[in-house]
Design an enzyme around this catalytic site. Structure first.
Site, mmCIF file in Angstrom:
data_model
loop_
_atom_site.group_PDB
_atom_site.id
_atom_site.type_symbol
_atom_site.label_atom_id
_atom_site.label_comp_id
_atom_site.label_asym_id
_atom_site.label_seq_id
_atom_site.Cartn_x
_atom_site.Cartn_y
_atom_site.Cartn_z
ATOM 1 C CE LYS A 74 -21.916 8.368 -30.064
ATOM 2 N NZ LYS A 74 -21.196 9.606 -30.461
ATOM 3 N NE ARG B 284 -14.702 13.180 -33.405
ATOM 4 C CZ ARG B 284 -15.463 12.780 -32.393
ATOM 5 N NH1 ARG B 284 -14.918 12.117 -31.402
ATOM 6 N NH2 ARG B 284 -16.740 13.015 -32.356
ATOM 7 C CE1 TYR C 174 -3.442 -17.691 -17.309
ATOM 8 C CE2 TYR C 174 -5.078 -15.968 -17.664
ATOM 9 C CZ TYR C 174 -4.677 -17.295 -17.788
ATOM 10 O OH TYR C 174 -5.497 -18.199 -18.391
ATOM 11 C CG MET D 67 -11.636 -14.310 -22.338
ATOM 12 S SD MET D 67 -11.520 -15.570 -23.614
ATOM 13 C CE MET D 67 -9.901 -15.263 -24.293
HETATM 14 C C1 LIG Z 1 -21.530 10.580 -29.518
HETATM 15 C C2 LIG Z 1 -21.865 11.967 -29.926
HETATM 16 C C3 LIG Z 1 -22.747 12.750 -29.173
HETATM 17 C C4 LIG Z 1 -23.246 12.316 -27.812
HETATM 18 O O1 LIG Z 1 -22.226 12.540 -26.878
HETATM 19 P P1 LIG Z 1 -22.469 12.324 -25.313
HETATM 20 O O2 LIG Z 1 -21.228 12.854 -24.692
HETATM 21 O O3 LIG Z 1 -22.662 10.866 -25.123
HETATM 22 O O4 LIG Z 1 -23.676 13.101 -24.947
HETATM 23 C C5 LIG Z 1 -23.138 13.974 -29.671
HETATM 24 N N1 LIG Z 1 -22.633 14.426 -30.850
HETATM 25 C C6 LIG Z 1 -21.758 13.736 -31.581
HETATM 26 C C7 LIG Z 1 -21.232 14.297 -32.839
HETATM 27 C C8 LIG Z 1 -21.324 12.486 -31.140
HETATM 28 O O5 LIG Z 1 -20.431 11.797 -31.852
#
Ligand SMILES: *Cc1c(COP(=O)(O)O)cnc(C)c1O
Length: 414
Positions: free
Chosen positions: A58, A158, A280, A342
């Protein structure tokens, strides 16, 4: 495209050589070692067998480039990918035509046709999603059925069906008639802490709840959970971060090596006097004669502004604490001083010995001397966020040859 098989066997690991090949105008570079990535996947595959090892790709493969990462993992033997969104699924499908692609975020209202169009498998988290996907499958699926996964909640609160919803679905023959259940999964809250009580609680809840849906392949563990032992592996594990060299699990070393290196240029070196300030809001006041390197790196490149260091944190020279953000020159630490802006950061190079630092030189941001985890701690975040934020201004170079990046360079975009 350079793939994992283009490793230069026995090549000297020389980051200086790799840096020489970066275009002169590039303010920064991210090296992605595709051979190390493939090795990490194979290592985890062996570690979890007989369970299957999938790959979570992802967010553009955690910011490293799905275009390069997905074909590399496919060539290494990965057959199952997990993405978050339908659009990511479409991109993954083009890169891995024969793979199974699960969509972790499931189904948005009205999106069934798009999800089905790329042949991906949504992981459904609500009863509404199961009904919508079943309705679409009834009219569009082969024999009125379409593949899906079911996400059940075991305590993370979640995504996922609640226990009573799991039992409801198990009895909802009208809906189930149109669902070809490929996976039942849950996600863990505290798997990075091996002794956390929630691990066993979630494991127990998952073991009993999954039974309600019959004999469906199951998945519980991500990068950290797979380190908790074979009891957490079930049929398929879902590592992301570990594939990219991250060490999420706190109870021991995950058997993976570094994939990512990030380097930024020195734009200017200057000397500052005690009493002067830098950056800054004049937040950092020098307490000694200080040599400062100004780097072409800022929050627009994904370098967190939380890594700023003001005088209230104490003088940089007193550094050494684990939470002090720094970069490295020749393996020596240069603490960040003043505000992260930035496009620029300033670092204290007064105590760097033996290497003259000049305009155009490279500072190590992530690499053999600065781990992803350390960058995360310095920015009051985690390595995951550091990776996924690495900005578009970094030149990206892909190649193979662990432990340092070495081999045939192929240019990425950006
Ligand atoms: C992002 C995610 C993973 C992968 O998690 P890592 O800690 O990067 O291995 C696995 N399962 C779900 C549901 C996730 O959202």
């Amino acid at each position: 495209m350079t793939l994992a098989n283009q490793v230069v066997a026995g090549a000297a690991t020389n980051i200086a050589e790799d840096l020489k090949r970066v275009p002169a105008h590039a303010p920064g570079v991210v090296f992605v070692d595709l051979a190390a990535l493939a090795d990490n996947w194979r290592g985890l595959r062996d570690f979890v067998q007989p369970a299957e090892c999938g790959a979570v790709v992802k967010a553009d493969a955690y910011g490293l480039g799905a275009q390069q990462v997905i074909p590399t993992l496919s060539a290494a033997g990965c057959k199952t990918f997990f993405v978050a969104t339908t659009r990511e699924a479409g991109e993954a499908r083009a890169l891995a035509p024969d793979a199974r692609i699960f969509v972790l975020d499931g189904l948005l209202p009205g999106a069934a046709a798009d999800v089905a169009a790329c042949g991906s498998i949504p992981i459904l988290s609500t009863l509404a999603e199961t009904r919508e996907w079943a309705g679409y499958a009834k009219s569009h699926g082969a024999d009125g059925k379409l593949s899906c996964g079911i996400h059940i909640d075991t305590g993370l609160n979640r995504l996922g069906l609640e226990p009573d919803e799991v039992r409801f679905l198990a009895g909802d023959a009208d809906t189930l008639a149109h669902l070809d259940l490929k996976l039942v999964m849950s996600h863990m809250a505290c798997a990075d802490e091996p002794d956390h009580a929630m691990n066993r609680a979630q494991l127990g809840a998952f073991q009993s709840l999954r039974q309600a849906l019959g004999h469906i392949p199951a998945s519980l563990a991500a990068s950290d959970g797979l380190m908790l032992g074979a009891g957490y592996h079930f049929d398929i594990v879902r590592p992301g971060y570990a594939l990219y060299g991250g060490q999420a699990f706190q109870g021991g070393r995950t058997p993976v090596s570094r994939v990512v290196g990030a380097y930024s240029r020195v734009l200017q070196v200057r000397d500052a006097k005690p009493g002067e300030t830098v950056g800054y809001s004049a937040s950092y006041r020098f307490d000694r004669e200080t040599r400062v390197a100004v780097l072409a790196l800022g929050y627009a490149d994904g370098f967190a502004r939380m890594a700023s260091r003001s005088s209230e944190h104490g003088p940089a020279a007193a550094g050494g604490g684990a939470d002090i953000p720094y970069v490295c020159f020749a393996g020596q630490r240069a603490p960040i001083i003043g505000r992260v802006s930035m496009d620029l950061i300033t670092v204290d190079i007064t105590d760097i010995e033996g290497v003259p630092i000049a305009r155009g030189d490279w500072a190590e941001i992530i690499g053999p001397n600065v781990s992803l985890e350390e960058v995360g701690i310095g920015a009051q975040t985690i390595g995951y966020e550091v990776l996924t934020r690495l900005g578009r201004r970094f030149h990206r170079a892909y190649g193979g040859g662990a432990p340092s990046f070495h081999g045939t360079v192929s240019e990425g975009s950006g």
